[in-house]
Write a protein that holds these residues in place. Structure first.
Motif, PDB file in Angstrom:
ATOM      1  N   ALA A  10      21.075  31.074  14.528  1.00 32.87           N
ATOM      2  CA  ALA A  10      22.141  30.111  14.246  1.00 32.87           C
ATOM      3  C   ALA A  10      22.447  30.144  12.752  1.00 32.87           C
ATOM      4  O   ALA A  10      21.681  30.696  11.952  1.00 32.87           O
ATOM      5  N   PHE A  11      23.587  29.537  12.394  1.00 32.99           N
ATOM      6  CA  PHE A  11      23.917  29.406  10.984  1.00 32.99           C
ATOM      7  C   PHE A  11      23.010  28.372  10.336  1.00 32.99           C
ATOM      8  O   PHE A  11      22.711  27.332  10.930  1.00 32.99           O
ATOM      9  N   ARG A  12      22.591  28.660   9.108  1.00 29.15           N
ATOM     10  CA  ARG A  12      21.791  27.720   8.330  1.00 29.15           C
ATOM     11  C   ARG A  12      22.311  27.691   6.900  1.00 29.15           C
ATOM     12  O   ARG A  12      22.972  28.622   6.443  1.00 29.15           O
ATOM     13  N   HIS A  13      22.018  26.590   6.203  1.00 25.54           N
ATOM     14  CA  HIS A  13      22.443  26.426   4.820  1.00 25.54           C
ATOM     15  C   HIS A  13      21.194  26.328   3.941  1.00 25.54           C
ATOM     16  O   HIS A  13      20.330  25.485   4.169  1.00 25.54           O
ATOM     17  N   PHE A  14      21.128  27.218   2.933  1.00 31.80           N
ATOM     18  CA  PHE A  14      19.953  27.296   2.077  1.00 31.80           C
ATOM     19  C   PHE A  14      20.319  26.959   0.636  1.00 31.80           C
ATOM     20  O   PHE A  14      21.254  27.548   0.082  1.00 31.80           O
ATOM     21  N   ARG A  15      19.589  26.014   0.042  1.00 31.35           N
ATOM     22  CA  ARG A  15      19.766  25.763  -1.384  1.00 31.35           C
ATOM     23  C   ARG A  15      19.181  26.948  -2.150  1.00 31.35           C
ATOM     24  O   ARG A  15      18.018  27.298  -1.982  1.00 31.35           O
ATOM     25  N   ILE A  16      19.999  27.545  -3.002  1.00 27.00           N
ATOM     26  CA  ILE A  16      19.574  28.756  -3.694  1.00 27.00           C
ATOM     27  C   ILE A  16      18.436  28.470  -4.678  1.00 27.00           C
ATOM     28  O   ILE A  16      17.578  29.330  -4.905  1.00 27.00           O
ATOM     29  N   ASP A  17      18.388  27.255  -5.230  1.00 25.50           N
ATOM     30  CA  ASP A  17      17.301  26.939  -6.162  1.00 25.50           C
ATOM     31  C   ASP A  17      15.955  26.767  -5.450  1.00 25.50           C
ATOM     32  O   ASP A  17      14.917  26.642  -6.109  1.00 25.50           O
ATOM     33  N   ARG A  18      15.946  26.772  -4.115  1.00 29.41           N
ATOM     34  CA  ARG A  18      14.695  26.680  -3.367  1.00 29.41           C
ATOM     35  C   ARG A  18      14.224  28.036  -2.849  1.00 29.41           C
ATOM     36  O   ARG A  18      13.253  28.116  -2.105  1.00 29.41           O
ATOM     37  N   MET A  19      14.933  29.099  -3.220  1.00 25.98           N
ATOM     38  CA  MET A  19      14.524  30.441  -2.815  1.00 25.98           C
ATOM     39  C   MET A  19      13.537  31.005  -3.825  1.00 25.98           C
ATOM     40  O   MET A  19      13.798  31.001  -5.034  1.00 25.98           O
ATOM     41  N   GLN A  20      12.394  31.511  -3.321  1.00 30.44           N
ATOM     42  CA  GLN A  20      11.413  32.137  -4.195  1.00 30.44           C
ATOM     43  C   GLN A  20      11.717  33.617  -4.413  1.00 30.44           C
ATOM     44  O   GLN A  20      11.433  34.161  -5.473  1.00 30.44           O
ATOM     45  N   PHE A  21      12.313  34.258  -3.405  1.00 26.34           N
ATOM     46  CA  PHE A  21      12.792  35.621  -3.599  1.00 26.34           C
ATOM     47  C   PHE A  21      13.910  35.905  -2.606  1.00 26.34           C
ATOM     48  O   PHE A  21      14.041  35.253  -1.574  1.00 26.34           O
ATOM     49  N   PHE A  22      14.699  36.915  -2.956  1.00 27.70           N
ATOM     50  CA  PHE A  22      15.823  37.374  -2.125  1.00 27.70           C
ATOM     51  C   PHE A  22      15.826  38.883  -2.228  1.00 27.70           C
ATOM     52  O   PHE A  22      15.938  39.447  -3.320  1.00 27.70           O
ATOM     53  N   LYS A  23      15.697  39.567  -1.086  1.00 21.99           N
ATOM     54  CA  LYS A  23      15.610  41.029  -1.099  1.00 21.99           C
ATOM     55  C   LYS A  23      16.395  41.598   0.078  1.00 21.99           C
ATOM     56  O   LYS A  23      16.212  41.172   1.215  1.00 21.99           O
ATOM     57  N   THR A  24      17.281  42.553  -0.219  1.00 25.63           N
ATOM     58  CA  THR A  24      18.026  43.200   0.858  1.00 25.63           C
ATOM     59  C   THR A  24      17.131  44.228   1.558  1.00 25.63           C
ATOM     60  O   THR A  24      16.230  44.807   0.944  1.00 25.63           O
ATOM     61  N   THR A  25      17.402  44.452   2.835  1.00 21.89           N
ATOM     62  CA  THR A  25      16.554  45.334   3.638  1.00 21.89           C
ATOM     63  C   THR A  25      17.145  46.729   3.820  1.00 21.89           C
ATOM     64  O   THR A  25      16.457  47.627   4.310  1.00 21.89           O
ATOM     65  N   GLY A  26      18.411  46.898   3.473  1.00 20.59           N
ATOM     66  CA  GLY A  26      19.079  48.172   3.722  1.00 20.59           C
ATOM     67  C   GLY A  26      19.745  48.229   5.084  1.00 20.59           C
ATOM     68  O   GLY A  26      20.462  49.185   5.397  1.00 20.59           O
ATOM     69  N   GLU A  27      19.535  47.186   5.900  1.00 22.84           N
ATOM     70  CA  GLU A  27      20.170  47.115   7.216  1.00 22.84           C
ATOM     71  C   GLU A  27      21.504  46.380   7.126  1.00 22.84           C
ATOM     72  O   GLU A  27      21.685  45.512   6.269  1.00 22.84           O
ATOM     73  N   LYS A  28      22.413  46.712   8.030  1.00 17.73           N
ATOM     74  CA  LYS A  28      23.724  46.074   8.075  1.00 17.73           C
ATOM     75  C   LYS A  28      23.741  44.954   9.113  1.00 17.73           C
ATOM     76  O   LYS A  28      22.999  44.983  10.089  1.00 17.73           O
ATOM     77  N   TYR A  29      24.630  43.969   8.879  1.00 17.26           N
ATOM     78  CA  TYR A  29      24.834  42.934   9.889  1.00 17.26           C
ATOM     79  C   TYR A  29      25.221  43.577  11.221  1.00 17.26           C
ATOM     80  O   TYR A  29      25.844  44.637  11.248  1.00 17.26           O
ATOM     81  N   LEU A  30      24.938  42.886  12.302  1.00 17.68           N
ATOM     82  CA  LEU A  30      25.414  43.326  13.610  1.00 17.68           C
ATOM     83  C   LEU A  30      26.840  42.845  13.864  1.00 17.68           C
ATOM     84  O   LEU A  30      27.511  43.320  14.776  1.00 17.68           O
ATOM     85  N   ARG A  31      27.294  41.881  13.061  1.00 14.96           N
ATOM     86  CA  ARG A  31      28.682  41.404  13.098  1.00 14.96           C
ATOM     87  C   ARG A  31      29.216  41.463  11.666  1.00 14.96           C
ATOM     88  O   ARG A  31      28.449  41.355  10.714  1.00 14.96           O
ATOM     89  N   SER A  32      30.535  41.617  11.508  1.00 16.90           N
ATOM     90  CA  SER A  32      31.099  41.709  10.162  1.00 16.90           C
ATOM     91  C   SER A  32      31.048  40.348   9.459  1.00 16.90           C
ATOM     92  O   SER A  32      30.995  39.292  10.115  1.00 16.90           O
ATOM     93  N   GLN A  33      31.074  40.371   8.142  1.00 17.22           N
ATOM     94  CA  GLN A  33      31.081  39.123   7.360  1.00 17.22           C
ATOM     95  C   GLN A  33      32.308  38.291   7.694  1.00 17.22           C
ATOM     96  O   GLN A  33      32.237  37.063   7.782  1.00 17.22           O
ATOM     97  N   ARG A  34      33.434  38.964   7.895  1.00 16.06           N
ATOM     98  CA  ARG A  34      34.667  38.253   8.231  1.00 16.06           C
ATOM     99  C   ARG A  34      34.528  37.507   9.564  1.00 16.06           C
ATOM    100  O   ARG A  34      34.933  36.350   9.696  1.00 16.06           O
ATOM    101  N   GLU A  35      33.922  38.178  10.534  1.00 14.24           N
ATOM    102  CA  GLU A  35      33.723  37.555  11.841  1.00 14.24           C
ATOM    103  C   GLU A  35      32.738  36.391  11.752  1.00 14.24           C
ATOM    104  O   GLU A  35      32.942  35.333  12.352  1.00 14.24           O
ATOM    105  N   LEU A  36      31.667  36.581  10.991  1.00 13.74           N
ATOM    106  CA  LEU A  36      30.682  35.511  10.816  1.00 13.74           C
ATOM    107  C   LEU A  36      31.312  34.298  10.135  1.00 13.74           C
ATOM    108  O   LEU A  36      31.061  33.153  10.515  1.00 13.74           O
ATOM    109  N   LEU A  37      32.129  34.560   9.111  1.00 12.41           N
ATOM    110  CA  LEU A  37      32.768  33.464   8.388  1.00 12.41           C
ATOM    111  C   LEU A  37      33.680  32.667   9.308  1.00 12.41           C
ATOM    112  O   LEU A  37      33.691  31.432   9.286  1.00 12.41           O
TER     113      LEU A  37
END
Length: 237
Positions: free
Chosen positions: A194-221
């Motif tokens: 499901a969609f979730r909302h994350f406060r960025i100041d509460r993130m300890q790390f953020f790392k991309t995996t090299g994998e692509k979404y299964l749906r486009s960003q436009r569709e998700l938005l």
């Protein structure tokens, strides 16, 4: 219900799409990206060509925008200039270093092509953005998050919720929201499905995996907008 994009905005978006490609692009692809019919794309291309856009091609083959084509300079009213300045100042005070620098560069480029009368008006301060104190420090780089959204990259985050509980999640970043005292990342969370909302100041790390979404960003938005009952205009940035 998501409001349709205005025709003027759609024409600009069509030009931007054509600029991204060095080879002819099929009308069906353009229609899919703009969420309109192929017939609408044909009409929009004819309109742009009649207004001087150097678009070559034809139905069934594809279209290409000649590299030499440039949009004509835009003229702003005094109120429009003030809106641009306020928006840039807001970004400079609240966004990260890269966005702040981009805002300053944008204003400098606009100022360089203005006639003297408007430059004089631009120098007058009528309205100001009040500085905000108390923004939290980030342990992650906002540039990395923006790049993940642009490239539709799955990411892993370590997140601390309001109760202090830490979890590691795989997310599909969709949109960054700038608020007065915190930044919120809207994302599709794989573990919650499901969609979730994350406060960025509460993130300890953020790392991309090299994998692509299964749906486009436009569709998700669009899905998120429908779920939250907000319009496309309210989420443009």
């Amino acid at each position: 219900m998501v409001l349709p994009v205005s025709r003027t905005q759609r024409l600009f978006d069509l030009l931007q799409l054509l600029r991204r490609h060095q080879y002819p692009v099929a009308a069906a692809y353009l229609a899919s990206e703009l969420d309109v019919s192929v017939r609408t794309v044909y009409r929009d291309i004819a309109t742009l060509q009649s207004q001087g856009a150097e678009i070559e091609g034809e139905a069934g083959i594809g279209y290409i925008l000649k590299p030499s084509f440039m949009l004509p300079p835009l003229m702003f009213s005094q109120d429009e200039l003030e809106v641009l300045l306020l928006g840039a100042e807001w970004v400079m005070q609240r966004a990260d270093e890269n966005m702040s620098e981009a805002a300053q560069n944008a204003i400098a480029k606009i100022s360089s092509v203005l006639p003297d009368k408007l430059k004089y008006q631009l120098s007058k301060e009528v309205t100001r953005v009040v500085p905000v104190c108390g923004l939290s420090e980030f342990q992650v780089d906002l540039t990395d998050i923006r790049q993940a959204i642009r490239h539709e990259s799955v990411a892993e985050i370590c997140y601390t919720d309001e109760k202090g509980k830490q979890t590691t999640r795989r997310i599909w970043p969709v949109l960054i929201g700038f608020f007065e005292r915190c930044y919120i990342l809207t994302a599709w969370c794989e573990s919650r499905n499901a969609f979730r909302h994350f406060r960025i100041d509460r993130m300890q790390f953020f790392k991309t995996t090299g994998e692509k979404y299964l749906r486009s960003q436009r569709e998700l938005l669009k899905s998120w907008q429908q779920q939250e009952g907000v319009t496309e205009r309210e989420t443009r940035y």
